[in-house]
Design a protein around this motif. Structure first.
Motif, PDB file in Angstrom:
ATOM      1  N   GLY A  75       0.808  -1.211   0.000  1.00  0.00           N
ATOM      2  CA  GLY A  75       0.000   0.000   0.000  1.00  0.00           C
ATOM      3  C   GLY A  75       0.844   1.266   0.000  1.00  0.00           C
ATOM      4  N   LYS A  76       1.922   1.278   0.787  1.00  0.00           N
ATOM      5  CA  LYS A  76       2.800   2.449   0.844  1.00  0.00           C
ATOM      6  C   LYS A  76       3.473   2.720  -0.499  1.00  0.00           C
ATOM      7  CE  LYS A  76       3.843   2.008   5.781  1.00  0.00           C
ATOM      8  NZ  LYS A  76       4.869   1.610   6.781  1.00  0.00           N
ATOM      9  N   ARG A  77       3.728   1.649  -1.244  1.00  0.00           N
ATOM     10  CA  ARG A  77       4.366   1.791  -2.554  1.00  0.00           C
ATOM     11  C   ARG A  77       3.354   2.067  -3.668  1.00  0.00           C
ATOM     12  NH1 ARG A  77       9.612  -0.776  -2.615  1.00  0.00           N
ATOM     13  NH2 ARG A  77      10.098  -1.696  -0.570  1.00  0.00           N
ATOM     14  N   ASN A  78       2.063   2.122  -3.300  1.00  0.00           N
ATOM     15  CA  ASN A  78       0.986   2.358  -4.273  1.00  0.00           C
ATOM     16  C   ASN A  78       1.001   1.327  -5.404  1.00  0.00           C
ATOM     17  OD1 ASN A  78      -0.146   4.689  -3.031  1.00  0.00           O
ATOM     18  ND2 ASN A  78       1.557   5.915  -3.844  1.00  0.00           N
ATOM     19  N   GLU A  79       1.322   0.092  -5.041  1.00  0.00           N
ATOM     20  CA  GLU A  79       1.322  -0.983  -6.031  1.00  0.00           C
ATOM     21  C   GLU A  79      -0.079  -1.581  -6.123  1.00  0.00           C
ATOM     22  OE1 GLU A  79       4.199  -3.849  -4.851  1.00  0.00           O
ATOM     23  OE2 GLU A  79       5.878  -2.439  -4.850  1.00  0.00           O
ATOM     24  N   ASN A  80      -0.509  -1.911  -7.325  1.00  0.00           N
ATOM     25  CA  ASN A  80      -1.782  -2.586  -7.529  1.00  0.00           C
ATOM     26  C   ASN A  80      -1.528  -4.007  -8.008  1.00  0.00           C
ATOM     27  OD1 ASN A  80      -3.640  -0.564  -6.826  1.00  0.00           O
ATOM     28  ND2 ASN A  80      -3.447   0.410  -8.834  1.00  0.00           N
TER      29      ASN A  80
END
Length: 361
Positions: free
Chosen positions: A216-221
């Motif tokens: 989530g912190k890395r904004n990965e989907n």
């Protein structure tokens, strides 16, 4: 399993997401544990799962990872309690578990106007909206990314009495995972969870939540790998072929594809992956196939009509004759199937739902 993954998914929340169609999905679930009171141990399972999640997420801080709402009133009241969770949990958006010992507390009132509004809100919340508002108030509630899971117990009888055609077609029923409890297994002196198993679950839970938070912190989907895409396409077409010939055009199980994706997302995290893998998807499909069968089993009158006569005939033959060889069953249950594969498939489905036992010799 159902009680644990429900609360683990809520603890993870929207830290991980995968796009399916035009909607972002996270491992958020509405789960109903179905079985007779006492013997099915529904409340025991819910409490055991909560204890593990609570210990895995407890810190020196006073805040929890989500709040538990043990009862429900009006739609406005529920939204107010969800809104209030922002101040008491870890994170930037509200996360709440709606926990009911008996689902009929809600469903028995579904024909009341106030309850219909509440049901509509729960349908909306399952879809994980980016924002939800309550425009009927002079001082309207506005929630950013409200994330809500639902965990309840009930009996087959209560569910069948509560849901009519309109409510099933309306979409509330098909957003639930219906888990039929095994009530035949007798455990006179249940041991409970061992300290070793509890400690292992706590450790694994902490690792999964930390992985999800990092993603989530890395904004990965999350995305499907190439082989998982092909597998899902194949399963989806088979699923649609099967339900299109069933009663209500498959309305009681219309959300099964989304449930497969959400479960597979959670399984990928449990395996330490950052993509939705074929291995995780296979597990999600297995869950989805079970949920399709159990959803029809719980409602019965909305059963898959192409096989309902055969199912009733099988149960009648077994009731009249006791244990029988398959050859004899084949002779006595005709002509309600086109070929032997239809009978074989139904027998396997009935076995998985604990309706019959199969001994191989």
């Amino acid at each position: 399993f159902a009680a644990f993954k429900n609360q683990l998914g809520l603890a993870i929340g929207r830290s991980v997401q995968i796009k399916y169609g035009q909607t972002d999905h996270s491992p958020i679930f509405y789960d109903a544990l179905i079985g007779k009171s006492a013997f099915s141990r529904k409340s025991t399972a819910i409490k055991a799962a909560y204890n593990v999640i609570n210990k895995a997420t407890s810190t020196d801080r006073e805040k929890d990872i989500f709040v538990t709402i043990p009862g429900i009133g009006s739609a406005e009241g529920v939204l107010e309690r969800i809104e209030g969770s922002v101040e008491s949990i870890i994170g930037e958006y509200p996360k709440a578990l709606i926990k009911l010992e008996e689902l009929s507390v809600l469903t028995d009132r579904m024909n009341q106007k106030s309850t219909q509004s509440l049901i509509s809100r729960f349908i909306e919340l399952w879809d994980l909206p980016k924002k939800i508002t309550n425009p009927t108030r002079s001082d309207p509630i506005e929630l950013d990314r409200p994330t809500v899971s639902f965990l309840a117990g009930s009996t087959v009888e209560n569910v069948k009495e509560s849901f009519d055609d309109r409510t099933v077609m309306g979409g509330f029923y098909n957003r639930f995972c219906w888990w039929a409890a095994d009530e035949d297994k007798r455990v006179p002196l249940p041991d409970g969870m061992s300290n070793q198993l509890e400690n292992e679950l706590i450790k694994d839970t902490q690792e999964v939540i930390e992985l999800a938070q990092d993603i989530g912190k890395r904004n990965e989907n999350f995305t499907l790998t190439g082989d998982s895409k092909e597998l899902f396409k194949k399963w989806y077409n088979e699923f649609r072929d099967r339900v299109e010939g069933s009663d209500k055009k498959g309305a009681p199980v219309a959300r099964t594809p989304e449930m497969v994706i959400r479960h597979a997302l959670l399984f990928s995290l449990l395996e330490g992956e950052r993509k939705l893998t074929k291995r995780a998807l296979l597990k999600g499909i297995e869950i989805g196939n079970y949920l399709r069968k159990s959803a029809y089993h719980v409602l019965e009158r909305f059963s898959e009509t192409a096989t309902e006569k055969l199912k009733k005939r099988i149960l009648k033959v077994l009731k009249e004759n006791g244990a029988v060889k398959k050859r004899e069953l084949t002779q006595k249950t005709g002509p309600y199937y086109d070929d032997i594969s239809e009978l074989n498939r139904l027998l396997q489905d009935m076995k998985e739902l604990d309706l019959i036992e199969i001994e191989r010799k």
